[in-house]
Design an enzyme around this catalytic site. Structure first.
Site, PDB file in Angstrom:
ATOM      1  N   GLN A  26     -11.781 -20.908  -8.166  1.00  0.00           N
ATOM      2  CA  GLN A  26     -11.331 -22.007  -7.312  1.00  0.00           C
ATOM      3  C   GLN A  26     -12.463 -22.990  -7.013  1.00  0.00           C
ATOM      4  OE1 GLN A  26      -8.440 -23.109  -6.080  1.00  0.00           O
ATOM      5  NE2 GLN A  26      -7.289 -21.584  -7.234  1.00  0.00           N
ATOM      6  N   SER A  27     -13.273 -23.266  -7.989  1.00  0.00           N
ATOM      7  CA  SER A  27     -14.436 -24.135  -7.805  1.00  0.00           C
ATOM      8  C   SER A  27     -14.058 -25.575  -7.449  1.00  0.00           C
ATOM      9  CB  SER A  27     -15.273 -24.142  -9.086  1.00  0.00           C
ATOM     10  OG  SER A  27     -16.280 -25.121  -9.021  1.00  0.00           O
ATOM     11  N   ASN A  28     -14.574 -26.054  -6.304  1.00  0.00           N
ATOM     12  CA  ASN A  28     -14.427 -27.461  -5.945  1.00  0.00           C
ATOM     13  C   ASN A  28     -15.254 -28.345  -6.877  1.00  0.00           C
ATOM     14  OD1 ASN A  28     -12.811 -26.967  -3.561  1.00  0.00           O
ATOM     15  ND2 ASN A  28     -14.681 -26.288  -2.549  1.00  0.00           N
TER      16      ASN A  28
END
Length: 332
Positions: free
Chosen positions: A75-77
């Protein structure tokens, strides 16, 4: 510091707002809290990586890159913003997503930032936890080069001296806003993970002799490990800027008490912080970074770590798209 001498593109919505958190300050009984809204940088729902990417993509363009390679957790921004700007610039984007948390929740694996990564056209490569991500990116870059491509590698979080320039710039922007308002702040607090944001802030605030201390609330590492990582990058950033030796070790301070069971794993404090900011201020935090950062700030206020008459700025690093990957955490 003249950062205009470094290659840079301009696509962030700057300056970002600096707003008082009047309801939360009243609820906690002081000190007076403010929030620097780097969730409003404009790129793909915003976030702190956008500032870094202005310099990183500027360098990539200078090197005539045609492919961007980067990595992050599922879930990397950072990945979400990198893929978005790559799409806008017509660049191929290869991303490695590490299954770092071990979650098998379909929302976590396919919703939130992952949904947006796919929408922006990322070529996603999922890898297991513990993968040597730097080595994997270099291997991919070598393959692209052999086939005539021109890859440009961006480290996780955009956290290298080039990326950290985004937060040197943010530090100067913040000081300007404070000066314009005749507002003196006593502490700047933010979440700290891959180190680029805190390192850039420290380099910028120390380099301008602002007198503003930075406190990083750890989201993945313990205090000692995080401080050493931030200090090392802050030193490299200062050297990159041409002001070597300007960063004192005591300028780098982190608190590792709010990580909980691990990176990306929920804590009660994070849940409370997100709900409080939503219901008291109408502001969305994220479960991985700003939620834990704000949880740390709230707890430290309650413990009396700050004087009632102090002014504190919380830097919001964005990431609210990640909330949709944690639906069960907030609806259980």
């Amino acid at each position: 510091m003249q950062i205009s001498r470094f290659p840079r593109l301009h696509f962030a919505h700057l300056p970002t707002p600096l707003e008082p958190l009047e309801n939360l300050s009243k609820l906690l009984g002081g000190p007076k809290l403010f929030i620097k809204r780097d969730d409003c940088t404009g790129l793909a729902t915003g976030g702190n990586k956008t500032r870094k990417l202005e310099f990183l993509l500027g360098e990539a363009q200078q090197k005539n890159a045609d492919t961007i390679i980067t990595q992050g957790a599922t879930q990397s921004n950072h990945v979400r913003q990198t893929v978005a700007i790559s799409a806008k610039l017509g660049l191929r984007c290869e991303v490695l997503l590490e299954h770092r948390t071990g979650s098998d929740d379909p929302d976590y694996l396919e919703n939130g930032n992952v949904l947006l990564d796919r929408l922006f056209g990322a070529n996603i490569h999922s890898v297991p936890a513990g993968t040597d991500m730097d080595a994997a990116m270099q291997e991919m870059a070598d393959d692209i080069s052999k086939n005539g491509g021109k890859p440009y590698i961006i480290p996780g979080g955009g956290s290298n001296p080039t990326g950290a320039l985004g937060y040197v710039n943010c530090a100067m922007e913040l000081v300007g806003q404070l000066n314009d308002r005749s507002l003196k702040i006593d502490h700047l607090v933010t979440a700290t993970g891959s180190a680029g944001t805190q390192s850039g802030l420290v380099a910028g605030l120390e380099g301008t002799r602002s007198g503003i201390p930075v406190l990083g609330i750890c989201v993945s590492a313990d205090k000692e490990t995080q401080e050493e990582k931030v200090f090392a990058l802050a030193e490299k950033t200062a050297e990159f800027l041409g002001i070597p030796g300007s960063i004192k070790r005591e300028a780098v301070v982190a608190n590792g008490d709010y990580v909980g069971p691990g990176y990306g794993l929920p804590t009660d404090g994070m849940i409370e912080a997100i709900e409080l900011l939503a219901r008291e201020e109408g502001i969305l935090l994220d479960p991985v970074y700003s939620g834990k950062g704000m949880a740390g700030l709230i707890d430290l206020v309650r413990k009396g770590e700050f004087r009632k008459d102090e002014n504190i700025v919380f830097l919001h690093t964005g990431g609210s798209a990640g909330l949709f990957a944690y639906r069960k955490t907030f609806t259980a």
